[in-house]
Design a protein around this motif. Structure first.
Motif, PDB file in Angstrom:
ATOM      1  N   LEU A 164       0.571  -1.147   0.002  1.00 42.93           N
ATOM      2  CA  LEU A 164       0.144  -0.178   0.081  1.00 42.93           C
ATOM      3  C   LEU A 164       0.914   1.267  -0.248  1.00 42.93           C
ATOM      4  O   LEU A 164       0.411   2.252  -0.249  1.00 42.93           O
ATOM      5  CB  LEU A 164      -0.789   0.270   1.199  1.00 42.93           C
ATOM      6  N   LYS A 165       2.112   1.310  -0.114  1.00 43.55           N
ATOM      7  CA  LYS A 165       2.682   2.472   0.087  1.00 43.55           C
ATOM      8  C   LYS A 165       3.106   3.193   0.879  1.00 43.55           C
ATOM      9  O   LYS A 165       3.209   4.214   0.858  1.00 43.55           O
ATOM     10  CB  LYS A 165       2.823   2.631  -1.511  1.00 43.55           C
ATOM     11  N   TYR A 166       3.065   2.888   1.886  1.00 43.35           N
ATOM     12  CA  TYR A 166       3.369   2.772   3.245  1.00 43.35           C
ATOM     13  C   TYR A 166       5.001   3.740   3.611  1.00 43.35           C
ATOM     14  O   TYR A 166       5.706   2.856   3.056  1.00 43.35           O
ATOM     15  CB  TYR A 166       3.165   2.913   4.772  1.00 43.35           C
ATOM     16  N   PRO A 167       5.192   4.733   4.577  1.00 42.23           N
ATOM     17  CA  PRO A 167       6.528   4.936   4.149  1.00 42.23           C
ATOM     18  C   PRO A 167       7.274   3.835   5.589  1.00 42.23           C
ATOM     19  O   PRO A 167       6.576   3.433   6.302  1.00 42.23           O
ATOM     20  CB  PRO A 167       6.261   6.519   5.268  1.00 42.23           C
ATOM     21  N   ILE A 168       8.956   3.864   5.233  1.00 41.26           N
ATOM     22  CA  ILE A 168       9.200   2.939   5.697  1.00 41.26           C
ATOM     23  C   ILE A 168       8.888   2.587   7.314  1.00 41.26           C
ATOM     24  O   ILE A 168       8.725   2.000   7.596  1.00 41.26           O
ATOM     25  CB  ILE A 168      10.544   3.003   5.148  1.00 41.26           C
ATOM     26  N   ARG A 169       9.097   3.856   7.618  1.00 47.22           N
ATOM     27  CA  ARG A 169       8.712   4.321   9.140  1.00 47.22           C
ATOM     28  C   ARG A 169       7.971   3.776   9.704  1.00 47.22           C
ATOM     29  O   ARG A 169       7.772   3.127  10.552  1.00 47.22           O
ATOM     30  CB  ARG A 169       9.154   5.772   9.600  1.00 47.22           C
ATOM     31  N   GLU A 170       6.876   3.654   8.717  1.00 41.31           N
ATOM     32  CA  GLU A 170       5.123   3.438   9.060  1.00 41.31           C
ATOM     33  C   GLU A 170       4.926   2.324   8.965  1.00 41.31           C
ATOM     34  O   GLU A 170       4.657   1.309   9.758  1.00 41.31           O
ATOM     35  CB  GLU A 170       4.264   4.077   8.408  1.00 41.31           C
ATOM     36  N   ILE A 171       6.201   1.530   8.046  1.00 44.19           N
ATOM     37  CA  ILE A 171       6.045   0.478   8.222  1.00 44.19           C
ATOM     38  C   ILE A 171       6.029  -1.198   9.325  1.00 44.19           C
ATOM     39  O   ILE A 171       5.940  -1.755  10.080  1.00 44.19           O
ATOM     40  CB  ILE A 171       6.771  -0.225   6.853  1.00 44.19           C
ATOM     41  N   ALA A 172       7.079   0.098   9.639  1.00 45.29           N
ATOM     42  CA  ALA A 172       8.613  -0.746  10.370  1.00 45.29           C
ATOM     43  C   ALA A 172       7.445  -0.745  11.946  1.00 45.29           C
ATOM     44  O   ALA A 172       7.551  -1.876  12.871  1.00 45.29           O
ATOM     45  CB  ALA A 172      10.039  -0.290  10.970  1.00 45.29           C
ATOM     46  N   ALA A 173       7.292   0.088  12.048  1.00 45.27           N
ATOM     47  CA  ALA A 173       6.509   0.648  13.378  1.00 45.27           C
ATOM     48  C   ALA A 173       5.127  -0.049  13.480  1.00 45.27           C
ATOM     49  O   ALA A 173       4.671  -0.916  14.198  1.00 45.27           O
ATOM     50  CB  ALA A 173       5.629   2.085  13.798  1.00 45.27           C
ATOM     51  N   PHE A 174       4.086  -0.213  12.209  1.00 46.00           N
ATOM     52  CA  PHE A 174       3.070  -1.404  11.771  1.00 46.00           C
ATOM     53  C   PHE A 174       3.201  -2.919  12.025  1.00 46.00           C
ATOM     54  O   PHE A 174       2.842  -3.513  12.768  1.00 46.00           O
ATOM     55  CB  PHE A 174       2.923  -0.870  10.754  1.00 46.00           C
ATOM     56  N   ALA A 175       4.675  -3.074  11.784  1.00 43.87           N
ATOM     57  CA  ALA A 175       4.896  -4.297  12.076  1.00 43.87           C
ATOM     58  C   ALA A 175       5.192  -5.320  13.569  1.00 43.87           C
ATOM     59  O   ALA A 175       4.548  -5.949  14.135  1.00 43.87           O
ATOM     60  CB  ALA A 175       5.933  -4.800  10.453  1.00 43.87           C
ATOM     61  N   LEU A 176       5.858  -4.120  13.667  1.00 45.78           N
ATOM     62  CA  LEU A 176       6.481  -4.353  15.416  1.00 45.78           C
ATOM     63  C   LEU A 176       5.112  -4.343  15.767  1.00 45.78           C
ATOM     64  O   LEU A 176       4.673  -5.273  17.230  1.00 45.78           O
ATOM     65  CB  LEU A 176       7.142  -3.643  15.974  1.00 45.78           C
ATOM     66  N   ALA A 177       4.278  -3.312  15.792  1.00 44.94           N
ATOM     67  CA  ALA A 177       2.835  -3.336  16.561  1.00 44.94           C
ATOM     68  C   ALA A 177       1.918  -4.646  16.500  1.00 44.94           C
ATOM     69  O   ALA A 177       1.253  -4.907  17.165  1.00 44.94           O
ATOM     70  CB  ALA A 177       1.621  -2.219  16.366  1.00 44.94           C
ATOM     71  N   MET A 178       1.923  -5.183  14.969  1.00 38.74           N
ATOM     72  CA  MET A 178       1.272  -6.219  15.039  1.00 38.74           C
ATOM     73  C   MET A 178       1.738  -7.141  16.204  1.00 38.74           C
ATOM     74  O   MET A 178       0.949  -8.183  15.890  1.00 38.74           O
ATOM     75  CB  MET A 178       0.848  -6.706  13.642  1.00 38.74           C
ATOM     76  N   MET A 179       3.274  -7.624  16.442  1.00 45.83           N
ATOM     77  CA  MET A 179       3.655  -8.520  16.353  1.00 45.83           C
ATOM     78  C   MET A 179       3.389  -8.945  17.827  1.00 45.83           C
ATOM     79  O   MET A 179       3.683  -9.376  18.721  1.00 45.83           O
ATOM     80  CB  MET A 179       5.178  -8.924  16.209  1.00 45.83           C
ATOM     81  N   LEU A 180       2.743  -7.361  18.717  1.00 41.85           N
ATOM     82  CA  LEU A 180       2.808  -7.116  20.165  1.00 41.85           C
ATOM     83  C   LEU A 180       1.656  -7.290  20.178  1.00 41.85           C
ATOM     84  O   LEU A 180       1.287  -6.849  21.765  1.00 41.85           O
ATOM     85  CB  LEU A 180       3.966  -5.305  20.582  1.00 41.85           C
ATOM     86  N   HIS A 181       0.520  -6.942  19.582  1.00 43.04           N
ATOM     87  CA  HIS A 181      -1.158  -6.637  19.593  1.00 43.04           C
ATOM     88  C   HIS A 181      -1.718  -7.703  21.196  1.00 43.04           C
ATOM     89  O   HIS A 181      -2.998  -6.760  21.366  1.00 43.04           O
ATOM     90  CB  HIS A 181      -1.485  -6.626  18.709  1.00 43.04           C
ATOM     91  N   ASP A 182      -1.389  -8.834  21.081  1.00 46.20           N
ATOM     92  CA  ASP A 182      -1.944  -9.582  21.288  1.00 46.20           C
ATOM     93  C   ASP A 182      -1.248  -9.995  22.845  1.00 46.20           C
ATOM     94  O   ASP A 182      -0.870 -10.553  24.147  1.00 46.20           O
ATOM     95  CB  ASP A 182      -2.520 -11.590  20.800  1.00 46.20           C
ATOM     96  N   THR A 183       0.123  -8.731  23.470  1.00 50.04           N
ATOM     97  CA  THR A 183       0.623  -9.047  23.951  1.00 50.04           C
ATOM     98  C   THR A 183      -0.332  -9.212  25.699  1.00 50.04           C
ATOM     99  O   THR A 183      -0.191 -10.256  26.776  1.00 50.04           O
ATOM    100  CB  THR A 183       1.522  -7.817  24.572  1.00 50.04           C
ATOM    101  N   GLY A 184      -1.447  -8.792  25.764  1.00 46.79           N
ATOM    102  CA  GLY A 184      -2.883  -8.405  26.694  1.00 46.79           C
ATOM    103  C   GLY A 184      -2.742 -10.672  27.677  1.00 46.79           C
ATOM    104  O   GLY A 184      -3.196 -10.266  28.436  1.00 46.79           O
ATOM    105  N   LEU A 185      -2.668 -11.373  26.439  1.00 46.90           N
ATOM    106  CA  LEU A 185      -3.031 -12.694  26.819  1.00 46.90           C
ATOM    107  C   LEU A 185      -1.949 -13.272  27.528  1.00 46.90           C
ATOM    108  O   LEU A 185      -2.730 -14.107  28.029  1.00 46.90           O
ATOM    109  CB  LEU A 185      -3.031 -13.091  25.563  1.00 46.90           C
TER     110      LEU A 185
END
Length: 372
Positions: A164-185
């Protein structure tokens, strides 16, 4: 259908007395107090039939390991390129394991450095190519579904955001966020995640995991705010369902809305303790059937990238031949390019035959072939 689901009484014109939740308890399909309409009853009936069909399919299947040997043989022969290299996958696995093992331990903040470094590597090598198989080769099978889910969500997020052509910095932040999203479980009793019937307290604990994850992640120095928003917003839906109740869908940024879609898609297409994975195409259809739950633009973007028939889908044609989707046509997602691998009698072709359904008016897909 679970006992709880069977006990919910539907009275036309009356409000629901209790939430109706998905089989794995992760999604509130309809909130208590919602008025029962004819349309709602029809949607619930269709959903329950789909759950029964998938459950019957799982019971008939029995052992899962050897089901699709021919399928995997064919896909390996077609030599699809991977989204990330084996080396990067291993780096991601180590970083993810290290982070999850330190969550909740007293004395020092969770170790996120190795995971951040691995995510940067993944983002730098992610191909700008929508014709890649999302889940051709999975991460190593881990005893924890949470680990497996986090890894796959991170890879899918990188792939979709890059396309979707997001900037590299946003892609990295998004990827990391998705790997951490279920931390609460990690704060939930693991036994609760493997049960069909939950006590009221167990259900409350599971519904509180977005808030628990948010609270845990905000203690990490320098964590990107997007990780906090994805953690607390990945079960918040446009139709008002989901949780936490005090998080407004409209207050969340577009990448969180995309995270909701990726989270649901990955959950549907992965083996879980309580349910069997469904095919990626079936998952796309499921998302579209519940499109009122998702941000319309983000859902459209996601399906544009993944395709109505995702790459590696086995499809049967009107001719009886079977092909594998290798490329989606952005002009018409219903007419992908495929490679024919079996004739109408089920005999393997000695070599694959490329067919672009956009240019072959005498061939079209009649159904997904999931029994190979």
């Amino acid at each position: 259908m679970s006992e709880n689901e069977q006990q919910i009484k539907l009275v036309l014109g009356q409000p629901l007395e209790a939430d109706i939740v998905s089989a794995d308890r992760s999604v509130v399909l309809v909130k208590a107090g919602t008025m029962v309409t004819q349309d709602l009853m029809m949607r619930l009936t269709n959903w329950l039939h789909e759950q029964e069909r998938l459950r019957e399919k799982q019971e008939k299947t029995g052992k899962k390991g050897a089901r699709h040997k021919m399928r995997w043989d064919i896909l390996k022969k077609l030599e699809f390129e991977q989204i990330v290299s084996d080396r990067t996958r291993k780096q991601l696995e180590k970083g993810c394991e290290k982070f999850f093992s330190t969550i909740g331990k007293k004395g020092s903040p969770p170790d996120i450095a190795a995971l951040e470094e691995a995510v940067q590597t993944m983002v730098s090598e992610s191909p700008d190519n929508p014709d890649m198989p999302l889940k051709l080769l999975e991460m190593k099978k881990h005893s924890s579904y949470l680990f497996q889910h986090a890894m796959n969500c991170g890879v899918i997020a990188t792939f979709v955001a890059t396309s979707l052509k997001y900037p590299i910095r946003e892609i990295a932040a998004f990827a990391l966020a998705m790997m951490l999203h279920d931390t609460g479980l990690l704060t939930v009793n693991p036994d609760s995640l493997n049960k069909m019937e939950l006590t009221e307290k167990e259900l409350v604990d599971i519904r509180n995991h977005p808030r628990s994850g948010y609270d845990a992640l905000r203690t990490i120095p320098g964590v990107d705010p997007l990780a906090l928003l994805v953690a607390i917003g990945h079960h918040v839906y446009a139709d008002g369902s989901g949780y936490p109740d005090n998080v407004d869908f409209h207050d969340l940024p577009e990448l969180v809305h995309l995270a909701v879609i990726i989270n649901d898609f990955e959950s549907l297409t992965s083996e879980k303790p309580l349910s069997e994975a469904i095919h990626m195409h079936e998952a796309i259809v499921a998302l579209l059937r519940q499109s009122e739950k998702y941000h319309p633009v983000m859902l459209s973007h996601f399906i544009r990238v993944v395709g109505f028939y995702p790459v590696t889908t086995f499809a049967q044609l009107n001719t009886g031949e079977v092909g594998v989707v290798v490329r989606n046509n952005p002009e018409n997602l219903f007419l992908p390019e495929i490679k024919l691998v079996m004739d109408e009698n089920g005999k393997r072709f000695p070599s694959e035959i490329s067919v672009d359904l956009m240019r072959e008016s005498d061939r079209w897909i009649t159904r997904i072939k999931d029994d190979i």
